[in-house]
Design a protein around this motif. Structure first.
Motif, short mmCIF file in Angstrom:
data_model
loop_
_atom_site.label_atom_id
_atom_site.label_comp_id
_atom_site.label_asym_id
_atom_site.label_seq_id
_atom_site.Cartn_x
_atom_site.Cartn_y
_atom_site.Cartn_z
N MET A 35 -12.02 -15.37 -32.07
CA MET A 35 -11.64 -16.98 -31.75
C MET A 35 -11.85 -17.05 -30.78
N HIS B 212 -12.92 -28.24 -32.83
CA HIS B 212 -13.43 -27.07 -32.77
C HIS B 212 -15.09 -26.53 -33.89
N LYS C 228 -7.89 -30.38 -30.56
CA LYS C 228 -9.40 -29.74 -29.81
C LYS C 228 -9.59 -29.99 -31.21
N SER D 293 -10.18 -19.91 -27.04
CA SER D 293 -9.37 -20.90 -26.91
C SER D 293 -8.88 -20.58 -25.29
#
Length: 100
Positions: free
Chosen positions: A48, A75, A73, A50
């Protein structure tokens, strides 16, 4: 056998992920978990990505992500090498991970 692309092995994958984890800049932007296991027992990594993910992870979280104000945000999901012969997709994903 004739190869259409240069092979990308499971060992290549693990080494690339470990290199990202060792890099302080990259490591602050992603977390690694295991999605599942293959029939051979190999772990299927789930990354993941970010901004500042590991810098702010404190308290209860789901797979390394904490509920924050960043819920707005966008995705998206990227998958590579869904089938065993798709080594070119693995090379492309390697480039994407190094870029982002």
């Amino acid at each position: 056998y004739i190869a259409m692309n240069y092979p990308y092995t499971y060992t290549n994958l693990i080494k690339d992920i470990e290199a990202l984890q060792k890099d302080a800049t990259s490591n602050s932007h992603f977390t690694r978990t295991t999605l599942s296991h293959t029939l051979a027992g190999n772990k299927v990594p789930y990354l993941m990505v970010s901004q500042g993910i590991n810098a702010t992870a404190s308290g209860p979280s789901v797979d390394g992500f904490k509920d924050t104000a960043d819920d707005h945000k966008t995705h998206f999901v990227l998958m590579a090498r869904v089938h065993p012969g798709e080594t070119n997709a693995s090379w492309i994903m390697r480039g994407i991970l190094r870029f982002i």
